[in-house]
Design a protein around this motif. Structure first.
Motif, short mmCIF file in Angstrom:
data_model
loop_
_atom_site.label_atom_id
_atom_site.label_comp_id
_atom_site.label_asym_id
_atom_site.label_seq_id
_atom_site.Cartn_x
_atom_site.Cartn_y
_atom_site.Cartn_z
N MET A 1 0.82 -1.20 0.00
CA MET A 1 0.00 0.00 0.00
C MET A 1 0.85 1.24 0.00
O MET A 1 0.69 2.12 -0.81
CB MET A 1 -0.89 -0.06 1.23
CG MET A 1 -1.70 1.17 1.47
SD MET A 1 -2.22 1.31 3.17
CE MET A 1 -1.39 2.80 3.61
N ASP A 87 -8.50 -12.53 -9.48
CA ASP A 87 -8.21 -11.59 -8.39
C ASP A 87 -8.91 -10.25 -8.56
O ASP A 87 -8.84 -9.40 -7.69
CB ASP A 87 -6.70 -11.39 -8.25
CG ASP A 87 -6.08 -10.84 -9.52
OD1 ASP A 87 -6.64 -11.10 -10.61
OD2 ASP A 87 -5.06 -10.13 -9.44
N TYR A 90 -15.64 -10.94 -9.63
CA TYR A 90 -16.53 -11.93 -9.04
C TYR A 90 -17.65 -12.15 -10.05
O TYR A 90 -18.03 -11.21 -10.75
CB TYR A 90 -17.07 -11.37 -7.73
CG TYR A 90 -18.29 -12.06 -7.16
CD1 TYR A 90 -18.15 -13.22 -6.42
CD2 TYR A 90 -19.56 -11.53 -7.34
CE1 TYR A 90 -19.26 -13.85 -5.87
CE2 TYR A 90 -20.68 -12.14 -6.79
CZ TYR A 90 -20.52 -13.30 -6.06
OH TYR A 90 -21.62 -13.92 -5.52
N GLN A 114 -18.79 -8.70 -11.32
CA GLN A 114 -18.66 -7.54 -10.44
C GLN A 114 -17.18 -7.37 -10.13
O GLN A 114 -16.47 -8.34 -9.91
CB GLN A 114 -19.45 -7.81 -9.16
CG GLN A 114 -19.51 -6.63 -8.23
CD GLN A 114 -20.37 -6.95 -7.00
OE1 GLN A 114 -21.40 -7.59 -7.10
NE2 GLN A 114 -19.92 -6.52 -5.86
N THR A 116 -13.91 -6.50 -7.93
CA THR A 116 -13.57 -6.59 -6.51
C THR A 116 -12.31 -5.79 -6.20
O THR A 116 -11.93 -5.65 -5.05
CB THR A 116 -13.31 -8.05 -6.09
OG1 THR A 116 -12.29 -8.60 -6.92
CG2 THR A 116 -14.56 -8.89 -6.22
N ALA A 117 -11.64 -5.28 -7.22
CA ALA A 117 -10.32 -4.68 -6.98
C ALA A 117 -10.22 -3.22 -7.40
O ALA A 117 -9.14 -2.66 -7.42
CB ALA A 117 -9.25 -5.49 -7.70
N LEU A 118 -11.34 -2.58 -7.72
CA LEU A 118 -11.26 -1.16 -8.05
C LEU A 118 -11.00 -0.36 -6.78
O LEU A 118 -11.55 -0.66 -5.73
CB LEU A 118 -12.56 -0.67 -8.70
CG LEU A 118 -12.86 -1.14 -10.11
CD1 LEU A 118 -14.13 -0.46 -10.62
CD2 LEU A 118 -11.70 -0.84 -11.04
N PRO A 119 -10.16 0.66 -6.87
CA PRO A 119 -9.83 1.44 -5.67
C PRO A 119 -10.89 2.49 -5.35
O PRO A 119 -11.85 2.68 -6.11
CB PRO A 119 -8.50 2.09 -6.05
CG PRO A 119 -8.56 2.23 -7.53
CD PRO A 119 -9.38 1.08 -8.04
N HIS A 120 -10.70 3.16 -4.23
CA HIS A 120 -11.48 4.33 -3.83
C HIS A 120 -12.97 4.08 -3.69
O HIS A 120 -13.78 4.98 -3.91
CB HIS A 120 -11.25 5.50 -4.80
CG HIS A 120 -9.81 5.80 -5.05
ND1 HIS A 120 -8.94 6.13 -4.02
CD2 HIS A 120 -9.06 5.77 -6.17
CE1 HIS A 120 -7.73 6.30 -4.52
NE2 HIS A 120 -7.76 6.09 -5.82
N GLY A 121 -13.36 2.87 -3.35
CA GLY A 121 -14.77 2.61 -3.06
C GLY A 121 -15.65 2.38 -4.27
O GLY A 121 -16.87 2.36 -4.15
N PHE A 122 -15.05 2.19 -5.44
CA PHE A 122 -15.85 1.97 -6.65
C PHE A 122 -16.07 0.48 -6.90
O PHE A 122 -15.18 -0.34 -6.66
CB PHE A 122 -15.16 2.57 -7.88
CG PHE A 122 -15.27 4.06 -7.94
CD1 PHE A 122 -16.42 4.66 -8.43
CD2 PHE A 122 -14.24 4.86 -7.49
CE1 PHE A 122 -16.54 6.04 -8.48
CE2 PHE A 122 -14.34 6.24 -7.53
CZ PHE A 122 -15.50 6.83 -8.03
N THR A 123 -17.26 0.17 -7.37
CA THR A 123 -17.57 -1.19 -7.80
C THR A 123 -18.38 -1.09 -9.09
O THR A 123 -19.30 -0.28 -9.19
CB THR A 123 -18.42 -1.93 -6.74
OG1 THR A 123 -17.75 -1.87 -5.49
CG2 THR A 123 -18.64 -3.38 -7.12
N ARG A 169 -21.12 1.89 -8.68
CA ARG A 169 -21.46 2.46 -7.38
C ARG A 169 -20.20 2.93 -6.68
O ARG A 169 -19.11 2.45 -6.93
CB ARG A 169 -22.21 1.45 -6.53
CG ARG A 169 -21.40 0.22 -6.20
CD ARG A 169 -22.03 -0.53 -5.05
NE ARG A 169 -23.07 -1.42 -5.50
CZ ARG A 169 -24.07 -1.82 -4.71
NH1 ARG A 169 -24.17 -1.37 -3.49
NH2 ARG A 169 -24.95 -2.66 -5.14
N TRP A 170 -20.41 3.89 -5.80
CA TRP A 170 -19.29 4.44 -5.07
C TRP A 170 -19.68 4.58 -3.60
O TRP A 170 -20.77 5.07 -3.29
CB TRP A 170 -18.91 5.80 -5.64
CG TRP A 170 -17.81 6.47 -4.88
CD1 TRP A 170 -16.50 6.10 -4.86
CD2 TRP A 170 -17.92 7.63 -4.04
NE1 TRP A 170 -15.79 6.95 -4.04
CE2 TRP A 170 -16.63 7.89 -3.52
CE3 TRP A 170 -18.98 8.46 -3.67
CZ2 TRP A 170 -16.37 8.95 -2.66
CZ3 TRP A 170 -18.72 9.51 -2.80
CH2 TRP A 170 -17.42 9.75 -2.32
N ILE A 171 -18.82 4.13 -2.74
CA ILE A 171 -19.04 4.27 -1.31
C ILE A 171 -18.12 5.37 -0.80
O ILE A 171 -16.90 5.33 -1.05
CB ILE A 171 -18.76 2.95 -0.57
CG1 ILE A 171 -19.71 1.87 -1.09
CG2 ILE A 171 -18.95 3.13 0.93
CD1 ILE A 171 -19.47 0.51 -0.50
#
Lengths: 420, 297
Positions: A1, A87, A90, A114, A116-123, A169-171
């Protein structure tokens, strides 16, 4: 990281040596089946005292909006396969197997990937999936707290809204859960239809906010909005299910706006012993365009302009009073204001007959239903349910419906976790 | 003015030093939160469950998604214990740092040898895990092994501060070894004694101290006991010498108390996880558990 080169060097040496050790120390079974497969049996007995075809005044039905088949019946078999594809992705495929008047039908309920590895809360999700329109919509039927859908889902969403497209979507990185997202889809699922704009004609926006109050309470509030222009919606009309289906369509623009709220309580957050779940949703649907009707014998037909302004809501509470036993209450209500103009017809005695036959006649009826249910879950993989409803959705002068369901839901295989 | 600058510079220095090894750590259970605190005391640690909750039956509720979204590292029990909520939480969180293939994803029970590993699992056996009993943390030796893996992972996830984690682990290992020695001395009289548990929560604790489990109140893992089953246990165990009927802070005590009365043994609540029954950290968790068993003799 923090430092990629250090991570690359150290990970091989340190982190994965311990992962490899762990594998030698004992295998974990969930990696042994890939994909995870589950089969869900949803079946039971339905008893109706009113043998007339099911209808909801003012709401021509579509999608899977009808009631369950009367008598002993298999409602649905779900075949679900899901896995981390690699990795970064999904994937999940859910096939629904239904029996309809003796014929076995296979439906693609979900088939999506879907990230699983996009950064910054994005899916990002792509494929066919249950839309984030409303709260209950993303939950599979077998996970519902009642044997059937709320009336507002039946009338406005054709039971459940799933279309093919993309979702992002973004969290937000906040203490309180905050999520926003958008969907862009074909426009093939009721109340849309006809794949407008070359199969890119439907859009949904949604937002969720939620959190905990102490250790015992959690909540989520959602808003969502659907817009689809120039749709061609197939409608069941008045005589859904009986004889040859008439040709009944809506052509125009559809919007749906919804607000949903869920509150869950469990003493100290330990839901195993006792818990309470309260949920409520409210939707407004506007349909602005033309309607066309033609009966199967081509003897009666007509069309006209329509502006349908329709709302519906439900509120329900489900209480687990001892482990495995729950009781639930639900109240549903709908309202519609359908305005017609430029109506023309052949074969019908009057414009009112056409409107009645096409299912749009609201006649100032406010369809409503009250439901009570009990269920018993021997484990999280089996559930037995007894449910009684009294429904007043028909045209004036017709009898109320009383509905009894004895439902059983069994899940076989490695069944995945459910969402909040 | 000068004092203000001094104050501000101290505050700023504090801010930066705090940030330097201030990881966000998401622990599924309080024991992993406590362990993470031993090795990374500057980290912001969030435990998804409390000692009063059954970690098998938690929902991926919005607050957990929000915490998982921000986590640099996730420490859970694994071995399928959180299978009912962790997979959906990970998929919803939109956080690549804690996904299964990452060093920030640590499943503690999978780092040690587990007891009760089954060759064949069917659902009729109840809520059992093919990967073995996941409640590994009540064996302090296994806990130390897990601490070592946690150190390695912290050193990867936050490489800049790897010397801190190495040092903290050395300190912890020394204090822990001393504590183990004391506990083993204190608990020596418990060796060979027999107990009844609500669930198979104490298998590792019992193996460590040489306690023998006679039965569980649950007829099958995850299946709550009926009055009939309690009666059956009573018939089965009558005349046996039973140290105690054990429950955790998250489990119902009614049936345990009923059986204990019939067997003329005490019903004892053990904290099981930090945060209940006076257990504040891992040290007091073990100390209180041993003290209560000694008092039950």
């Amino acid at each position: 990281m923090k430092n990629i080169s250090v991570w690359m060097a150290a990970s091989a040496a340190v982190a994965f040596s311990s992962v490899a050790d762990a594998q030698n120390r004992g295998r974990i079974s969930s990696t042994e089946f890939n994909p995870a497969i589950s089969l869900i049996l949803d079946a039971g007995l339905a008893i109706y005292d009113n043998d007339e075809d099911y209808e909801i005044a003012g709401f021509p039905l579509g999608g899977e909006a009808g009631v369950a088949e009367e008598g002993f019946a298999i409602n649905e078999i779900e075949l679900v396969g899901s896995a981390d594809v690699d990795d970064k992705f999904y994937g999940k495929i859910t096939l629904g197997i239904h029996q309809d008047e003796g014929e076995t039908e296979l439906d693609i309920e979900e088939a999506f990937f879907q990230t699983t590895a996009l950064p910054h809360g994005f899916t990002v999700k792509g494929g066919k999936f249950f839309s984030e329109l409303g709260y209950l919509n993303v939950h599979h039927k077998h996970a519902w707290d009642f044997a059937d859908a709320p009336l507002v889902y039946r009338a406005l969403l054709g039971r459940q809204f799933n279309d093919t497209g993309l979702q992002a979507r973004w969290i937000a990185p906040t203490e309180t859960f905050l999520e926003v997202g958008a969907e862009w889809a074909r426009g093939d699922a009721f109340p849309t239809g006809g794949s407008p704009q070359d199969g890119r004609g439907s859009a949904v926006l949604f937002a969720h906010i939620g959190g905990d109050i102490g250790a015992s309470n959690s909540w989520q509030l959602g808003v969502s909005h659907l817009q689809a222009d120039d749709v061609v919606t197939e409608l069941g009309g008045h005589s859904h299910g009986g004889g040859d289906a008439p040709d009944n369509e809506f052509l125009g623009d559809v919007t749906i706006s919804g607000v949903d709220f869920v509150y869950k309580w469990a003493p100290n957050g330990n839901a195993k012993q006792r818990n309470l779940k309260i949920q409520a949703e409210y939707f407004v649907r506007e349909m602005d365009g033309e309607f066309e009707f033609e009966d199967a014998a081509n003897a009666e037909s007509g069309d006209g302009n329509i502006v349908a302004d329709q709302t519906g809501w439900y509120v329900q509470a489900v209480y687990q009073f001892v482990p495995r036993w729950r009781v639930g209450l639900r109240y549903d209500q709908l309202d519609s204001d359908n305005q017609f103009s430029n109506v023309s017809f052949t074969g019908f005695g009057s414009a009112d007959d056409l409107i009645e036959e096409s299912g749009w006649a609201d006649e100032d009826v406010k369809p409503a239903r009250s439901t009570i249910m009990f269920d018993y879950s021997n484990s999280e993989f089996s559930r037995l349910r007894l449910q009684y409803s009294t429904e007043d959705s028909r045209h004036p002068g017709e009898e109320k419906d009383q509905q009894i369901f004895l439902q059983y839901v069994y899940s076989l295989g490695s069944h995945g976790a459910h969402r909040f | 003015m000068r004092s203000f600058i001094k104050l501000a510079s101290v505050a700023l220095a504090g801010l930066f030093s705090a940030q330097s090894w201030a990881l966000n750590i998401f622990a599924c259970e309080p024991e992993w939160g406590s362990l993470a605190k031993e090795l990374a005391p500057e980290a912001t640690i969030y435990s998804a469950t409390t000692a009063y909750q059954d970690p098998h039956y938690i929902e991926a509720r919005p607050s957990l998604v929000a915490k998982a979204r921000k986590a640099d590292m996730l420490v859970c029990t694994g071995a399928e214990m959180e299978v009912g909520w962790l997979p959906v939480l990970l998929r919803q969180a939109g956080n690549p740092r804690i996904q299964a293939d990452q060093p920030g994803h640590l499943m503690a029970a999978e780092q040690v040898e587990r007891l009760e590993v089954l060759q064949k699992v069917t659902r009729s056996m109840g809520d059992v895990h093919a990967g073995g009993n996941p409640h590994v943390h009540l064996d302090p030796h296994r806990l130390l092994q897990i601490a070592e893996v946690l150190r390695d992972r912290l050193m990867v996830v936050d490489a800049e501060n790897s010397h801190h984690y190495r040092q903290r682990f050395v300190d912890f290992a020394a204090r822990w070894a001393l504590a183990i020695e004391q506990w083993e001395q204190q608990a020596a009289p418990l060796k060979g004694l027999q107990y009844v548990a609500y669930h198979k929560n104490f298998s590792y604790f019992a193996e460590w101290l040489g306690l023998q489990r006679l039965a569980t109140l649950e007829p099958k893992p995850g299946v709550p006991p009926s009055a009939k089953h309690v009666q059956k246990l009573h018939n089965l165990l009558e005349g046996q010498s039973v140290l105690a009927v054990l429950t955790t802070a998250a489990q119902p005590t009614k049936n345990a108390e009923r059986l204990a009365r019939k067997l003329n043994s005490p019903a004892v609540v053990l904290p099981f996880s930090p945060g209940a029954e006076g257990a504040e950290d891992l040290y007091s968790l073990f100390q209180i558990s041993i003290d209560r068993l000694l008092a039950a003799r």
